[in-house]
Enzyme design. Sequence first.
Site: not given
Length: 293
Positions: A46, A109, A135, A140, A163, A205
């Site tokens: 990201t 999305y 992740y 997000r 993560k 991370i």
Amino acid sequence: MTIFKGSGVALITPMNADGSVNYDELKALTQWHIDEGTDAIIACGTTGETSTLVDEEHLKVIETVVKQVDGRIPVIAGTGSNDTKHGIYLAVEAEKRGADALLIVTPYYNKATKTSLVKHYEAICSQVELPVILYSVASRTGLNLTPDLVKELIKIPNIKGIKEASGDISQIVAIACLVNDDFALYSGNDDQVLPILSVGGSGVISTIGNIAPKDTSKMVHHYLDGEFEAAKKIQLAQYPLIEAIFSEVNPVPVKKAVGLLKGIETHYRLPLGDPEEATIALLKEKMTNYGLL
């Protein structure tokens, strides 16, 4: 075997004024991180503005980092997509270019049901031999990797870590209860590194690692070596700086902070743009207080 222990930096992607990727600066930053003791580099996460990179750039960034690292530390390639076929393509190509592991974010999305999400990861993992780090960042993507989902996903043989950026410590503890010592639990939030290490985490991370790589790595290794007070001192000292680099949407402030630290121009691709003047002033203040400027 754990992919890495310590601090993996979610590397920014330096760009030129015309918006093209600055590969020379990318190589220089990669080398600096190695010199500063970063334990792994995450290319095209990201923080690397990956959503604005076309596939050719995405893969060239990964390849450039891999070549510069030259086997000295692991390179983890971000290859997540909300299109499974596209995710397979990126994963396969990243493996060809020498990545040591993959970081695969949940589909964004369009989201996914529990059943289709498992199929999404199974489809990608079946096409590569590399270890995969899940992740989870619902802020997000709109899709949270709950403990129940993680329980199913870790049955896929090459899923070897996560993560965790949910910010939910209770959820992280629940996930820690499900996994063994071969599964790596990485903090995805710079202000929660020590809490996650305390329940068996392997490291972070990191975003702040872009500007404080040596301290961030030392913090994790202090903790893993039983030097808890030394680790706590760094975690608490970093907190004001962490707040500053997340005062606008990531990676806008931290990319500017790298520019301030390294004396290089910072450029973004829309929809991201330059930080507000107040943000720049805050970055300068907190970086000065921390001893970076």
